[in-house]
Write a protein that holds these residues in place. Structure first.
Motif, mmCIF file in Angstrom:
data_model
loop_
_atom_site.group_PDB
_atom_site.id
_atom_site.type_symbol
_atom_site.label_atom_id
_atom_site.label_comp_id
_atom_site.label_asym_id
_atom_site.label_seq_id
_atom_site.Cartn_x
_atom_site.Cartn_y
_atom_site.Cartn_z
ATOM 1 N N VAL A 183 0.891 -0.943 -0.342
ATOM 2 C CA VAL A 183 -0.188 0.014 -0.326
ATOM 3 C C VAL A 183 1.425 1.075 0.087
ATOM 4 N N GLN A 184 1.862 1.438 1.118
ATOM 5 C CA GLN A 184 3.058 2.181 0.365
ATOM 6 C C GLN A 184 3.388 2.273 -0.264
ATOM 7 N N GLN A 185 3.920 0.999 -1.501
ATOM 8 C CA GLN A 185 4.327 1.505 -2.989
ATOM 9 C C GLN A 185 2.790 2.180 -3.195
ATOM 10 N N ILE A 186 1.814 1.235 -3.891
ATOM 11 C CA ILE A 186 0.483 1.840 -4.224
ATOM 12 C C ILE A 186 1.095 3.805 -4.077
ATOM 13 N N ALA A 187 0.972 4.501 -3.089
ATOM 14 C CA ALA A 187 0.481 5.578 -3.181
ATOM 15 C C ALA A 187 1.742 6.566 -3.634
ATOM 16 N N ARG A 188 2.976 5.829 -3.271
ATOM 17 C CA ARG A 188 4.067 6.308 -4.634
ATOM 18 C C ARG A 188 3.697 6.594 -5.622
ATOM 19 N N LYS A 189 3.363 5.319 -6.769
ATOM 20 C CA LYS A 189 3.000 5.190 -8.034
ATOM 21 C C LYS A 189 1.739 6.027 -8.150
ATOM 22 N N LEU A 190 0.822 6.517 -7.423
ATOM 23 C CA LEU A 190 -0.395 7.647 -7.257
ATOM 24 C C LEU A 190 0.189 8.495 -7.916
ATOM 25 N N LEU A 198 -4.154 2.121 5.555
ATOM 26 C CA LEU A 198 -4.036 3.671 4.674
ATOM 27 C C LEU A 198 -4.228 5.254 4.888
ATOM 28 N N GLN A 199 -4.499 5.472 6.470
ATOM 29 C CA GLN A 199 -4.331 7.006 6.906
ATOM 30 C C GLN A 199 -2.486 7.430 6.748
ATOM 31 N N PRO A 200 -1.976 6.931 7.045
ATOM 32 C CA PRO A 200 -0.677 7.504 7.294
ATOM 33 C C PRO A 200 -0.580 8.467 5.659
ATOM 34 N N ASP A 201 -1.301 7.568 4.197
ATOM 35 C CA ASP A 201 -1.101 8.280 2.705
ATOM 36 C C ASP A 201 -2.612 8.938 2.207
ATOM 37 N N PHE A 202 -2.917 8.172 2.665
ATOM 38 C CA PHE A 202 -4.884 8.233 1.833
ATOM 39 C C PHE A 202 -5.352 9.574 3.413
ATOM 40 N N ASP A 203 -7.194 10.081 2.877
ATOM 41 C CA ASP A 203 -7.391 10.015 3.058
ATOM 42 C C ASP A 203 -8.346 10.472 1.808
ATOM 43 N N GLN A 204 -10.189 10.933 2.881
ATOM 44 C CA GLN A 204 -11.432 10.494 2.131
ATOM 45 C C GLN A 204 -11.344 9.130 1.339
ATOM 46 N N ILE A 205 -10.971 8.546 2.727
ATOM 47 C CA ILE A 205 -11.378 6.897 3.083
ATOM 48 C C ILE A 205 -13.368 6.520 2.726
ATOM 49 N N MET A 248 -20.851 -7.635 6.554
ATOM 50 C CA MET A 248 -20.629 -8.276 5.869
ATOM 51 C C MET A 248 -19.496 -8.305 5.555
ATOM 52 N N GLY A 249 -18.898 -10.155 4.955
ATOM 53 C CA GLY A 249 -16.685 -9.923 5.535
ATOM 54 C C GLY A 249 -16.394 -9.083 4.246
ATOM 55 N N ARG A 250 -17.215 -9.046 2.731
ATOM 56 C CA ARG A 250 -16.325 -8.609 1.551
ATOM 57 C C ARG A 250 -16.647 -6.812 2.031
ATOM 58 N N VAL A 251 -15.446 -6.304 2.120
ATOM 59 C CA VAL A 251 -15.557 -4.948 2.009
ATOM 60 C C VAL A 251 -14.673 -4.315 0.898
ATOM 61 N N SER A 252 -15.721 -3.073 0.249
ATOM 62 C CA SER A 252 -14.955 -2.709 -0.943
ATOM 63 C C SER A 252 -14.220 -1.146 -0.300
ATOM 64 N N TYR A 253 -13.136 -0.622 -0.864
ATOM 65 C CA TYR A 253 -12.798 1.164 -0.045
ATOM 66 C C TYR A 253 -12.434 2.034 -1.621
ATOM 67 N N ARG A 254 -12.231 3.025 -1.396
ATOM 68 C CA ARG A 254 -12.355 3.884 -1.730
ATOM 69 C C ARG A 254 -11.722 4.799 -1.458
ATOM 70 N N CYS A 255 -9.934 5.217 -1.543
ATOM 71 C CA CYS A 255 -9.712 6.848 -0.908
ATOM 72 C C CYS A 255 -9.025 6.765 -2.299
ATOM 73 N N ARG A 256 -8.103 8.417 -1.076
ATOM 74 C CA ARG A 256 -7.701 9.657 -1.974
ATOM 75 C C ARG A 256 -5.731 10.054 -1.808
ATOM 76 N N ARG A 257 -5.609 8.967 -2.667
ATOM 77 C CA ARG A 257 -3.464 10.142 -1.935
ATOM 78 C C ARG A 257 -3.703 11.609 -1.455
ATOM 79 N N LYS A 258 -3.090 11.659 -0.524
ATOM 80 C CA LYS A 258 -2.984 13.096 0.050
ATOM 81 C C LYS A 258 -2.404 13.849 -1.160
ATOM 82 N N LEU A 259 -2.338 15.003 -1.008
ATOM 83 C CA LEU A 259 -2.196 16.298 -2.161
ATOM 84 C C LEU A 259 -0.638 16.736 -1.472
#
Length: 309
Positions: free
Chosen positions: A190-197, A243-250, A298-309
């Protein structure tokens, strides 16, 4: 026999001992459903009439156009047009569906990467919605070949290695459908993903959590514990911490999946489990599961979040 261990510091559960890294591809044979030519997708229960189905489709498409920036031709007919107008303005149901389906905000000329793209089914769906610059990462050679035949550039190696081949700030959107629970170190990825976004880019993913109603009912038979493929067993608080270190609007949504009652009941085969299986195969059972999903149980969850500006 496989085991889940708990971290004494943070409470995260993880498989211990784990397969050695070189053996991980062996856990995903060609018969693994997401890698097949036409893997089944979980869809909402059918609507009771054609009119209501057209209203629902229009509602969903109206939400995509008004709220997520997609331009698409709506289904013809008065019911669909009415649904589109309703969906654009009163969009809780359509927002839930778009969240569960991991549909990002549309970026004209944007670049999208799917991690664990399997046979390319989700990439095809994004292409149908108007995305053109689409890329994939997939561990399975057989699945990647299917995706490449559909016209997508797919990198075939471990996710950690593949992500490092892309420059930082490369993508407007990164999607990972039921992937994080399979990784040896989800937090690092997830840290890698934040860098690539790009700053402000979206990360959309789905996974399974153990602190759900179906998880509590079925315990080790629940959807969270797919040994030996699942390496970590999240709670929602673990995902928030990740997620919280690199993302907001979670934002998160729980999926409506009757199979997550049917299959554990089949595997456990306790006294009342045959009755549970029968009920959750019915229309009434599907409605109950949909209600539980809206209540975030329920046990399956979907997330949408934004890399912090």
């Amino acid at each position: 026999t496989f085991y889940a261990a708990s971290c004494h510091d943070c409470g995260l559960w993880f498989q211990n001992p784990r397969p050695v890294e070189s053996d991980i591809p062996l856990l995903y044979p060609n018969t693994y459903l997401p890698h097949a030519e036409a893997s089944p997708r979980i869809v909402p229960p059918p609507r009771p009439s054609n009119v209501l189905r057209n209203v629902w489709r229009g509602w969903h498409r109206g939400f995509l156009e008004k709220n997520l920036g997609y331009k698409q031709e709506l289904t013809s007919g008065r019911a669909a047009r009415f649904g589109a107008a309703m969906g654009a303005n009163f969009s809780l149901a359509a927002r839930w569906r778009a969240g569960c389906d991991l549909i990002p905000r549309f970026v004209p000329g944007g670049r999208l990467l799917e991690i664990g793209c399997g046979n390319g089914g989700t990439l095809k769906r994004f292409r149908d919605l108007g995305w053109q610059d689409l890329h994939g990462i997939e561990l399975s050679d057989a699945a990647a070949r299917i995706a490449r035949r559909a016209g997508f550039p797919v990198t075939t190696t471990s996710i950690e290695s593949a992500l490092e081949t892309y420059p930082d700030n490369s993508f407007d959107v990164i999607v990972a459908e039921m992937v994080l629970e399979h990784l040896l170190n989800s937090f690092k990825v997830v840290q890698q993903i934040a860098r690539k976004l790009k700053p402000g880019g979206e990360f959309l993913f789905s996974t399974v959590v153990r602190d759900s109603l179906d998880g509590r009912i079925f315990g080790p038979y629940g959807v969270c514990y797919d040994f030996p493929r699942h390496m970590v067993f999240f709670r929602k608080r673990d995902l928030d911490d990740m997620l919280q270190p690199d993302f907001d609007q979670i934002h998160s949504w729980h999926q409506s999946t009757p199979i997550d009652f049917q299959r554990p009941a089949h595997l456990r085969a306790a006294r009342f489990d045959p009755h549970l299986r029968t009920f959750f195969k019915s229309r009434a059972g599907a409605r109950v599961v949909q209600t539980l999903a809206r209540l975030k149980l329920m046990g399956r969850v979907s997330y949408r979040c934004r890399r912090k500006l």
